[in-house]
Enzyme design. Sequence first.
Site, PDB file in Angstrom:
ATOM      1  CE  LYS A   1      -3.948  -2.479   2.085  1.00  0.00           C
ATOM      2  NZ  LYS A   1      -4.670  -1.949   3.519  1.00  0.00           N
TER       3      LYS A   1
ATOM      4  CG  ASN B   1      -7.523   1.098  -0.348  1.00  0.00           C
ATOM      5  OD1 ASN B   1      -7.411   2.047  -1.468  1.00  0.00           O
ATOM      6  ND2 ASN B   1      -8.247   0.368  -0.423  1.00  0.00           N
TER       7      ASN B   1
ATOM      8  N   GLY C   1      -2.691  -1.496  17.371  1.00  0.00           N
ATOM      9  CA  GLY C   1      -1.933  -2.141  15.982  1.00  0.00           C
ATOM     10  C   GLY C   1      -1.660  -0.498  15.633  1.00  0.00           C
TER      11      GLY C   1
ATOM     12  N   PRO D   1       6.303   2.087  20.338  1.00  0.00           N
ATOM     13  CG  PRO D   1       7.056   2.862  22.290  1.00  0.00           C
ATOM     14  CD  PRO D   1       7.065   1.597  22.015  1.00  0.00           C
TER      15      PRO D   1
END
Length: 267
Positions: free
Chosen positions: A63, A84, A122, A149
């Site tokens: 992507k 996408n 996520g 992080p």
Amino acid sequence: MRCAVLGDPIAHSLSPVLHRAGYAAHGLDWEYDAALVPAGGLAGFVGPLGDDWRGLSVTAPLKREALLYAAASTGTAERAGAANTLVREASGWVGENTDVPGAAAALRERVAAPPVVATILGGGATAASAALALCDLGVGSLTLLVRSPARAADTLAAIDRHPARPAVRVGSLATEPAVGDVVVSTIPAAAQTSDLVARCAEVPVVFDVLYDPWPTPLVTSAADRVVVGGLDLLVHQAVLQFELFTGRPAPLDEMRDAGARALRERS
């Protein structure tokens, strides 16, 4: 005309089922296939395509690569930092992101009141799209639960590019609870441990972007709550792709029914 979905892995993709159902509903003699294209291989696949190629759906891990490849891109794709969708225009391939409006549409369809506080599990490209969709819906406070992080850096940058700029906090996927009106999971089913599932139990709406495997542990635990599934997201983003590729209104019900039948056959 020809279209396809590109990614790695790709055998599981329902995109061919959805788009072909749309073609059948409109009587279009179009082709839509799936092509295995690994990371770094998008330009090599797309470059030689002939003029009969109209559109490409792009999934992981391509992507962000697609956004860089596109000759031009929309504001949504730029904001997400990922495309996408690639649509062939006279000027070249144009990058679009239908994951963002697709996720927003999926939530609007299942949830009466727009969320105000949300948690995302996520921090990858899909998390960025989900975060922007939540921003579009008016969320004012977002928590990102990630393994480290550093994994959230691109998603934080995407949120910062949104005009709404909600309050954002990064927490630990390993220890912290999900909070708010909705929890959006962008992590694999294998990462949905019993401990993590328990830490999501107080959130009334569960949105899992996966559709294969289904149901996921998170969804199985949410039998008494509102569930928004990966098929909902997939169908709504595919509807937008279909319209970009063909210039015709997408047959939402036919595409959704075809996807649901395919999932039932798999199970």
